[in-house]
Design an enzyme around this catalytic site. Structure first.
Site, PDB file in Angstrom:
ATOM      1  N   ALA A  55       0.548  -1.332   0.136  1.00 52.89           N
ATOM      2  CA  ALA A  55      -0.023  -0.016   0.087  1.00 52.89           C
ATOM      3  C   ALA A  55       0.804   1.128  -0.098  1.00 52.89           C
ATOM      4  O   ALA A  55       0.360   2.375  -0.308  1.00 52.89           O
ATOM      5  CB  ALA A  55      -0.949  -0.032   1.105  1.00 52.89           C
ATOM      6  N   TYR A  56       2.093   1.136   0.574  1.00 45.91           N
ATOM      7  CA  TYR A  56       2.827   2.354   0.439  1.00 45.91           C
ATOM      8  C   TYR A  56       3.031   2.678  -1.095  1.00 45.91           C
ATOM      9  O   TYR A  56       4.049   2.328  -1.637  1.00 45.91           O
ATOM     10  CB  TYR A  56       4.262   2.054   1.237  1.00 45.91           C
TER      11      TYR A  56
END
Length: 178
Positions: free
Chosen positions: A55-56
């Protein structure tokens, strides 16, 4: 640098880790030379744990960390995370496997040291459609992670401890997490 054993993993991890998330943005938006310099300096200082997630930066953190790893030929530990979305809940095992394979491809690695569930743990799903109950984790998530561990794609697995306190304690008390 102070080192500690991480849970039941047996891994000796630096008390300070290198976060590769969106905060600060170095591993998501930074220049390649800056990323490499920062990781090299962290290693010089004894940091041996690097925390990232799919998700980063929508995968950019993993991709950039993998590039740095390959360039520097790093000998340290990587942990990454996955989050199940509503569509994944009908095929949790498949979703976890696909998520890990995508992370490994971005990282340019065959395995990660730690793979963590990044969903909220709650008593009921209705409050948050992606929250998982303890029984969901025990019956669906853990067997999927154990299979990936047996395949050699992950060393250890755990959770990021998001959610309600009581069910988190219940899950941790089962002893199945590393």
């Amino acid at each position: 640098m102070e080192y500690r054993t991480m849970g039941k993993t047996g891994l000796r991890i630096s008390a300070l880790g290198f976060g590769c998330g969106d905060v600060g943005g170095l591993m998501v938006r930074g220049a390649p030379a800056d990323r490499e310099r920062a990781v090299a300096r962290a290693l010089e200082l004894g940091i041996n744990y690097f925390d990232t997630a799919a998700a980063y930066g929508r995968g950019e953190s993993e991709r950039h960390l993998g590039q740095v790893w390959k360039s520097l030929r790093v000998d340290a530990h990587i942990g990454t995370k996955f989050r199940l979305v509503v569509q994944d809940l009908t095929d949790i095992r498949g979703a976890i496997t696909r998520a890990l394979d995508a992370s490994l491809q971005r990282l340019q690695m065959e395995r990660v040291d730690l793979y963590q569930l990044h969903n909220r743990i709650a008593t009921q799903r209705h409050a948050d459609a992606t929250a998982l109950r303890v029984q969901d984790v025990l019956h669906d998530v853990v067997p999927a992670l154990q299979a990936l561990q047996q395949q050699g794609k992950i060393g250890h697995f755990g959770i990021t401890a998001l959610g309600e306190t009581a069910p988190l304690h219940d899950l941790i008390d089962t002893g199945v997490l590393d």
